[in-house]
Motif scaffolding. Structure first.
Motif, PDB file in Angstrom:
ATOM      1  N   MET A  75      74.665  55.789  57.327  1.00 16.53           N
ATOM      2  CA  MET A  75      74.906  56.053  55.911  1.00 16.53           C
ATOM      3  C   MET A  75      76.381  55.865  55.598  1.00 16.53           C
ATOM      4  O   MET A  75      77.248  56.199  56.424  1.00 16.53           O
ATOM      5  N   ASP A  76      76.687  55.368  54.418  1.00 11.72           N
ATOM      6  CA  ASP A  76      78.066  55.090  54.031  1.00 11.72           C
ATOM      7  C   ASP A  76      78.626  56.222  53.178  1.00 11.72           C
ATOM      8  O   ASP A  76      79.271  55.996  52.150  1.00 11.72           O
ATOM      9  N   ILE A  77      78.351  57.459  53.585  1.00  8.26           N
ATOM     10  CA  ILE A  77      78.852  58.633  52.883  1.00  8.26           C
ATOM     11  C   ILE A  77      79.367  59.622  53.917  1.00  8.26           C
ATOM     12  O   ILE A  77      78.989  59.564  55.092  1.00  8.26           O
ATOM     13  N   ILE A  78      80.221  60.537  53.465  1.00  4.34           N
ATOM     14  CA  ILE A  78      80.755  61.576  54.349  1.00  4.34           C
ATOM     15  C   ILE A  78      79.844  62.788  54.243  1.00  4.34           C
ATOM     16  O   ILE A  78      79.810  63.473  53.216  1.00  4.34           O
ATOM     17  N   ALA A 105      69.551  67.391  34.946  1.00  2.60           N
ATOM     18  CA  ALA A 105      70.748  67.866  34.263  1.00  2.60           C
ATOM     19  C   ALA A 105      71.852  68.228  35.244  1.00  2.60           C
ATOM     20  O   ALA A 105      73.033  67.929  35.015  1.00  2.60           O
ATOM     21  N   ALA A 106      71.487  68.867  36.338  1.00  2.00           N
ATOM     22  CA  ALA A 106      72.484  69.293  37.320  1.00  2.00           C
ATOM     23  C   ALA A 106      73.135  68.104  38.003  1.00  2.00           C
ATOM     24  O   ALA A 106      74.350  68.103  38.247  1.00  2.00           O
ATOM     25  N   ALA A 107      72.346  67.088  38.317  1.00  2.00           N
ATOM     26  CA  ALA A 107      72.906  65.893  38.953  1.00  2.00           C
ATOM     27  C   ALA A 107      73.933  65.239  38.047  1.00  2.00           C
ATOM     28  O   ALA A 107      75.046  64.904  38.475  1.00  2.00           O
ATOM     29  N   GLY A 128      86.227  62.343  48.720  1.00  2.00           N
ATOM     30  CA  GLY A 128      85.267  62.258  49.811  1.00  2.00           C
ATOM     31  C   GLY A 128      83.916  62.874  49.491  1.00  2.00           C
ATOM     32  O   GLY A 128      82.927  62.614  50.178  1.00  2.00           O
ATOM     33  N   MET A 129      83.882  63.699  48.426  1.00  3.00           N
ATOM     34  CA  MET A 129      82.628  64.344  48.034  1.00  3.00           C
ATOM     35  C   MET A 129      81.768  63.460  47.146  1.00  3.00           C
ATOM     36  O   MET A 129      80.584  63.748  46.941  1.00  3.00           O
ATOM     37  N   LEU A 130      82.355  62.388  46.595  1.00  2.00           N
ATOM     38  CA  LEU A 130      81.639  61.608  45.585  1.00  2.00           C
ATOM     39  C   LEU A 130      80.340  61.011  46.094  1.00  2.00           C
ATOM     40  O   LEU A 130      79.310  61.054  45.416  1.00  2.00           O
ATOM     41  N   ARG A 167      76.648  61.951  44.729  1.00  2.00           N
ATOM     42  CA  ARG A 167      75.862  60.888  44.078  1.00  2.00           C
ATOM     43  C   ARG A 167      74.400  60.897  44.523  1.00  2.00           C
ATOM     44  O   ARG A 167      73.517  60.394  43.813  1.00  2.00           O
ATOM     45  N   ILE A 168      74.139  61.489  45.684  1.00  2.00           N
ATOM     46  CA  ILE A 168      72.759  61.590  46.183  1.00  2.00           C
ATOM     47  C   ILE A 168      71.869  62.289  45.160  1.00  2.00           C
ATOM     48  O   ILE A 168      70.675  61.978  45.033  1.00  2.00           O
ATOM     49  N   ALA A 169      72.434  63.241  44.427  1.00  2.00           N
ATOM     50  CA  ALA A 169      71.628  64.041  43.503  1.00  2.00           C
ATOM     51  C   ALA A 169      70.935  63.201  42.441  1.00  2.00           C
ATOM     52  O   ALA A 169      69.940  63.643  41.856  1.00  2.00           O
ATOM     53  N   ARG A 170      71.441  61.999  42.171  1.00  2.00           N
ATOM     54  CA  ARG A 170      70.777  61.140  41.188  1.00  2.00           C
ATOM     55  C   ARG A 170      69.552  60.431  41.756  1.00  2.00           C
ATOM     56  O   ARG A 170      68.711  59.956  40.996  1.00  2.00           O
TER      57      ARG A 170
END
Length: 386
Positions: free
Chosen positions: A201-204, A324-326, A353-355, A359-362
């Motif tokens: 995965m390309d996320i932290i 809404a939360a995402a 680094g949190m972005l 973004r997973i929430a979407r």
């Protein structure tokens, strides 16, 4: 529902917040996430304090509360940047399904360990070709004497390397009609025939994602949860808590980002004036505050409805809350980075680094497009579009 939380709920918030401050994002979570290491110390202490299984029955070692309280725990952890992803699947999805549909032996075996966090169970539903369409799952289960044989493939299964078992969603075949019927099985992660491959995965993130291959995987009859042809109802019993918990995590992340931005806007001075005095900085942050509060209200409404047994009302509210939360969370995080200017992209500030994770929430556990489909069809009565 009441807009005033009980004394017990307020005390729970305070206790969780105190723990999360100890394991905050910058000092604890970010270094672990960059090394791709799970948050074991936080998980273990949260389990010892009774936070992990606050929603599970007291008779099996849980807190005897509801999804409201579990989402409260998730929100307060996430508000310090310390959300625990596996709380979404282990106590919220798997714990709920076993509580409602498991045998007495399954409850005695699993619920006490899920409640205190000494064991984790993850959830295996997503498949490469089914996507969001759980009716098209192709992982099959067939009887072989008293045993079951499972074959299939799952993707984006979180935390398999930390778990003792996976709750697998599969299908049995009706010999008369040839139709596939849903069924749920508890599959220990060391079962022969279960093969896992870590997905890059390309996320932290501290938690890994896996592809699972089930090759003639043999299970005893005791692995079946509930009825072999009743798992659609059983499955959806876990999906509303999943959406509520996803919303709670997103709200918490948004709160964390907003708090960092407000701190900076109060302290940072340009031309002898704190930048927070300027409407160009203040108004977007105020808007984020409003949107996060609105999302939190819908999340709490969904939790209250779910705990009251209103399944349809909870489904509508849970989907809306997650949507809404995402959106509010991602917007708050982006605005917090913008408030910091160039320093918002540094490791020291720790917001950029949190972005990727936010973004997973979407897209998970259900995409915003599928939520809009649900609301259009079920809330507005429009023709089904898919």
């Amino acid at each position: 529902m009441s807009f005033i939380e009980t004394d017990e709920q307020k005390l729970l918030r305070a206790a969780v917040s105190q723990l999360a401050t100890k394991y905050n994002y910058r000092d604890y979570v970010a270094p672990k996430a960059r090394r791709n290491q799970p948050l074991d110390e936080l998980w273990n202490e949260a389990g010892e304090l009774g936070f992990i299984g606050v929603n599970l029955p007291e008779e099996y070692g849980g807190g005897g509360a509801g999804i409201y309280e579990l989402s409260l725990v998730m929100e307060e952890l996430s508000a310090q940047g310390a959300g625990l992803l596996l709380m979404v699947v282990s106590p919220a999805i798997c714990g709920t399904i076993i509580t409602k549909y498991g045998t007495e032996a399954q409850k005695r075996d699993w619920l006490p360990r899920l409640a205190d966090g000494s064991s984790k169970m993850v959830f295996g539903i997503t498949e490469p070709d089914a996507g969001s369409n759980s009716h098209k799952i192709t992982t099959t289960a067939r009887r072989d004497g008293d045993d079951w044989i499972l074959n299939g493939r799952k993707i984006f299964i979180s935390g398999v390397d930390q778990a003792e078992a996976v709750l697998i969603v599969s299908r049995t075949e009706d010999a008369k009609t040839g139709n596939l019927k849903p069924a749920l099985f508890i599959v220990p992660t060391d079962t022969p025939g279960l093969h896992k491959t870590r997905q890059e995965m390309d996320i932290i993130e501290p938690d890994n994602q896996f592809t699972l291959f089930l090759d003639d995987l043999r299970l005893p009859s005791t692995a079946l949860v509930g009825q072999e042809d009743a798992a659609i109802a059983q499955l959806f019993a876990g999906l509303n808590p999943e959406r509520i918990m996803g919303a709670a995590m997103a709200v918490g992340v948004g709160r964390y980002a907003l708090d960092r931005a407000v701190e900076y806007a109060r302290e940072r001075q340009v031309w002898k004036t704190p930048i927070g005095a300027h409407q160009g900085i203040a108004h977007p942050l105020a808007q984020s505050k409003i949107e996060l509060e609105l999302a939190a209200l819908m999340m709490r409404k969904a939790a209250v409805l779910y705990d009251a047994g209103d399944d349809f009302g909870a489904a509508e509210a849970a989907n809306m809350a997650k949507y809404a939360a995402a959106e509010a969370s991602i917007k708050a995080l982006d605005q917090a980075i913008q408030t910091h200017g160039g320093s918002g992209l540094t490791v020291d500030v720790g917001l950029a680094g949190m972005l990727g994770a936010a973004r997973i929430a979407r897209v998970a556990p259900v995409s915003r497009e599928m939520i809009l489909n649900f609301v259009a069809q079920h809330s507005l009565g429009l023709p089904r579009s898919y």
